[in-house]
Motif scaffolding. Structure first.
Motif, PDB file in Angstrom:
ATOM      1  N   ILE A  70       0.847  -1.186   0.000  1.00  0.00           N
ATOM      2  CA  ILE A  70       0.000   0.000   0.000  1.00  0.00           C
ATOM      3  C   ILE A  70       0.890   1.247   0.000  1.00  0.00           C
ATOM      4  O   ILE A  70       1.634   1.499   0.950  1.00  0.00           O
ATOM      5  N   ASP A  71       0.828   1.998  -1.078  1.00  0.00           N
ATOM      6  CA  ASP A  71       1.642   3.203  -1.210  1.00  0.00           C
ATOM      7  C   ASP A  71       0.927   4.431  -0.663  1.00  0.00           C
ATOM      8  O   ASP A  71       1.548   5.318  -0.076  1.00  0.00           O
ATOM      9  N   GLU A  72      -0.415   4.492  -0.839  1.00  0.00           N
ATOM     10  CA  GLU A  72      -1.172   5.660  -0.393  1.00  0.00           C
ATOM     11  C   GLU A  72      -2.638   5.284  -0.231  1.00  0.00           C
ATOM     12  O   GLU A  72      -3.195   4.579  -1.069  1.00  0.00           O
ATOM     13  N   ILE A  73      -3.252   5.746   0.852  1.00  0.00           N
ATOM     14  CA  ILE A  73      -4.692   5.582   1.088  1.00  0.00           C
ATOM     15  C   ILE A  73      -5.330   6.960   1.026  1.00  0.00           C
ATOM     16  O   ILE A  73      -4.933   7.875   1.752  1.00  0.00           O
ATOM     17  N   LEU A  74      -6.327   7.110   0.172  1.00  0.00           N
ATOM     18  CA  LEU A  74      -6.896   8.424  -0.124  1.00  0.00           C
ATOM     19  C   LEU A  74      -8.236   8.687   0.550  1.00  0.00           C
ATOM     20  O   LEU A  74      -8.800   9.770   0.377  1.00  0.00           O
ATOM     21  N   GLU A  76     -11.003   7.856   4.177  1.00  0.00           N
ATOM     22  CA  GLU A  76     -11.076   7.482   5.584  1.00  0.00           C
ATOM     23  C   GLU A  76     -12.400   6.788   5.865  1.00  0.00           C
ATOM     24  O   GLU A  76     -13.352   6.916   5.093  1.00  0.00           O
ATOM     25  N   ALA A  88      -7.139   3.812  -3.040  1.00  0.00           N
ATOM     26  CA  ALA A  88      -5.738   3.643  -2.634  1.00  0.00           C
ATOM     27  C   ALA A  88      -4.884   3.364  -3.862  1.00  0.00           C
ATOM     28  O   ALA A  88      -5.392   3.056  -4.947  1.00  0.00           O
ATOM     29  N   ARG A  89      -3.571   3.484  -3.664  1.00  0.00           N
ATOM     30  CA  ARG A  89      -2.608   3.137  -4.713  1.00  0.00           C
ATOM     31  C   ARG A  89      -1.675   2.072  -4.170  1.00  0.00           C
ATOM     32  O   ARG A  89      -1.294   2.096  -2.991  1.00  0.00           O
ATOM     33  N   LYS A  91       1.975   0.009  -4.683  1.00  0.00           N
ATOM     34  CA  LYS A  91       3.308  -0.027  -5.274  1.00  0.00           C
ATOM     35  C   LYS A  91       3.700  -1.482  -5.484  1.00  0.00           C
ATOM     36  O   LYS A  91       3.701  -2.280  -4.545  1.00  0.00           O
ATOM     37  N   ASN A 175      -4.079   1.265  -9.146  1.00  0.00           N
ATOM     38  CA  ASN A 175      -5.057   2.199  -8.591  1.00  0.00           C
ATOM     39  C   ASN A 175      -6.299   1.429  -8.166  1.00  0.00           C
ATOM     40  O   ASN A 175      -6.974   0.827  -9.001  1.00  0.00           O
ATOM     41  N   GLU A 190      -3.140  -0.292   6.341  1.00  0.00           N
ATOM     42  CA  GLU A 190      -2.514   1.010   6.453  1.00  0.00           C
ATOM     43  C   GLU A 190      -1.423   1.127   5.401  1.00  0.00           C
ATOM     44  O   GLU A 190      -1.027   0.127   4.771  1.00  0.00           O
ATOM     45  N   GLU A 191      -0.956   2.333   5.199  1.00  0.00           N
ATOM     46  CA  GLU A 191       0.117   2.544   4.234  1.00  0.00           C
ATOM     47  C   GLU A 191       1.356   1.750   4.657  1.00  0.00           C
ATOM     48  O   GLU A 191       1.750   1.775   5.820  1.00  0.00           O
TER      49      GLU A 191
END
Length: 374
Positions: A70-74, A76, A88-89, A91, A175, A190-191
């Protein structure tokens, strides 16, 4: 002297007999004066209560199409999103062994293509001069085209393993987007967490849970003794533990065809569609709830208070004691109908004129005033 002695003994004996008679007579009287009540006409509803919870009708688990980190969670938990919104994105961290294997396949495909190209070009010159037959040349041309396609496939596989997509930006699989509109109920990662895609041996990692909170249901269980009285469409009154002053209305939509044994009792799952227009408060997923169902209703039937009933110790048959004189009662066997836990229907055995003994009255405790005053 002897006469006086015998006279004294006689007086003592008579006194003792009198005291004994008084004691027996006083103890023969009942220390309790029983009151009586009569039967009456009333409406009775037999209800059943099912314990359960309030949950969304549909919950969707969002899982990745590729393994990675997990690179990013956009978003909540609690956010309102629409279908297609980015959640989320990921990697991609390629497997070294798979990456080297894919790279070797590309090299082999390039070697095979060079050989097929040389043979194709040489035979094309001969074909143009009329030396090689048309059928033989078509076979050589087919092998050359297949070698071209194999190299292209190998490069695509290598790119997918390396970056997660055949495209250069790897946006198709990395994505993670919402598949339905609704509310984010839970984000269990989580990230930095490592996630895996769903396959034949694993369900895959859940990145988010989405549900439409405008469509809620009650999910509970009922005992096998009452499930036969349930009918689809019957109304439910649902009380919530978190909102004790609120009552939800629902309709029974599902009764499980198979029961599950729990602690020696067979329980059947039920579901009811909740009408959210009947409440002003926000309903959260997972609220504990009780659903009250009216199994049977009778109007203006003869009834008594259930506390007036007694049960035979040997046969467990119900009966009451009916007054026949001053503090004198006789047993009357009764046939019972439905009960709401307070009042019970009387089918036969007594009528409205019978005075029924309130049998469970206890004698009041006398206070020791001398001790209290002390």
């Amino acid at each position: 002297m002897k006469i006086v002695k015998y006279l004294g003994i006689a007086i003592l004996v008579i006194g003792a007999l009198g005291a004994a008679a008084f004691f027996i007579k006083s103890n023969a009287k009942s220390p309790i004066t029983y009151e009586t009540e009569t039967a009456f006409k009333t409406d009775i509803e037999e209800k059943s209560v099912a314990t359960g919870k309030v949950i969304p009708k549909e919950e969707v688990l969002i899982k990745p199409q590729i393994s990675g980190i997990i690179d990013e969670i956009l978003v909540e938990e609690g956010d309102q999103i629409k279908a297609g919104d980015l959640i989320a994105r990921i990697k991609v961290v390629p497997n070294e062994q798979a990456l080297m294997s894919a790279r070797g396949r590309v090299s082999n495909a390039e070697i095979a293509l060079r050989n097929a190209k040389i043979e194709y070009e040489r035979n094309k010159t001969l074909f143009d001069r009329g030396v090689v037959a048309s059928q033989d040349f078509l076979t050589i041309e087919l092998r050359y085209n297949q070698a071209l396609q194999e190299l292209q496939n190998a490069k695509v596989d290598y790119q997918i393993i390396k970056s997660g997509s055949a495209g250069g930006e790897a946006t198709a699989n990395t994505n993670i987007r919402a598949t339905i509109s609704g509310t984010i109920l839970e984000i269990p990662v989580e990230e930095g967490f490592q996630v895996i895609q769903a396959n034949n041996f694993n369900d895959g990692t859940t990145i988010a849970t989405i549900a439409d909170m405008s469509r809620m249901i009650f999910e509970g269980q009922v005992d096998e003794a009452e499930v036969g009285k349930l009918e689809l469409g019957m109304p439910l009154e649902i009380s919530l533990g978190a909102l004790q002053e609120e009552t939800l209305l629902a309709d029974l939509k599902f009764v499980a065809p198979k029961g599950v044994e729990e602690q020696g009792a067979v329980q059947f799952k039920i579901e009811g569609d909740i009408n959210l227009d009947s409440i002003n408060s926000f309903i959260r997923a997972g609220y504990s709830a009780n659903a009250s169902m009216i199994l049977e209703r009778k109007e203006q039937v003869l009834a008594i208070k259930e506390a007036l009933l007694q049960y035979d110790k040997k046969t467990d048959d119900p009966y009451v004691e009916v007054q026949t004189g001053d503090q004198e009662f006789e047993r009357r066997d009764v046939e019972l109908g439905i009960s709401d836990g307070i009042n019970v229907e009387i089918l036969s055995g007594i009528d409205e004129n019978d005075k029924i003994k309130v049998w469970n009255k206890t004698e009041p405790v006398k206070r020791n005033t001398d001790k209290d005053d002390a």
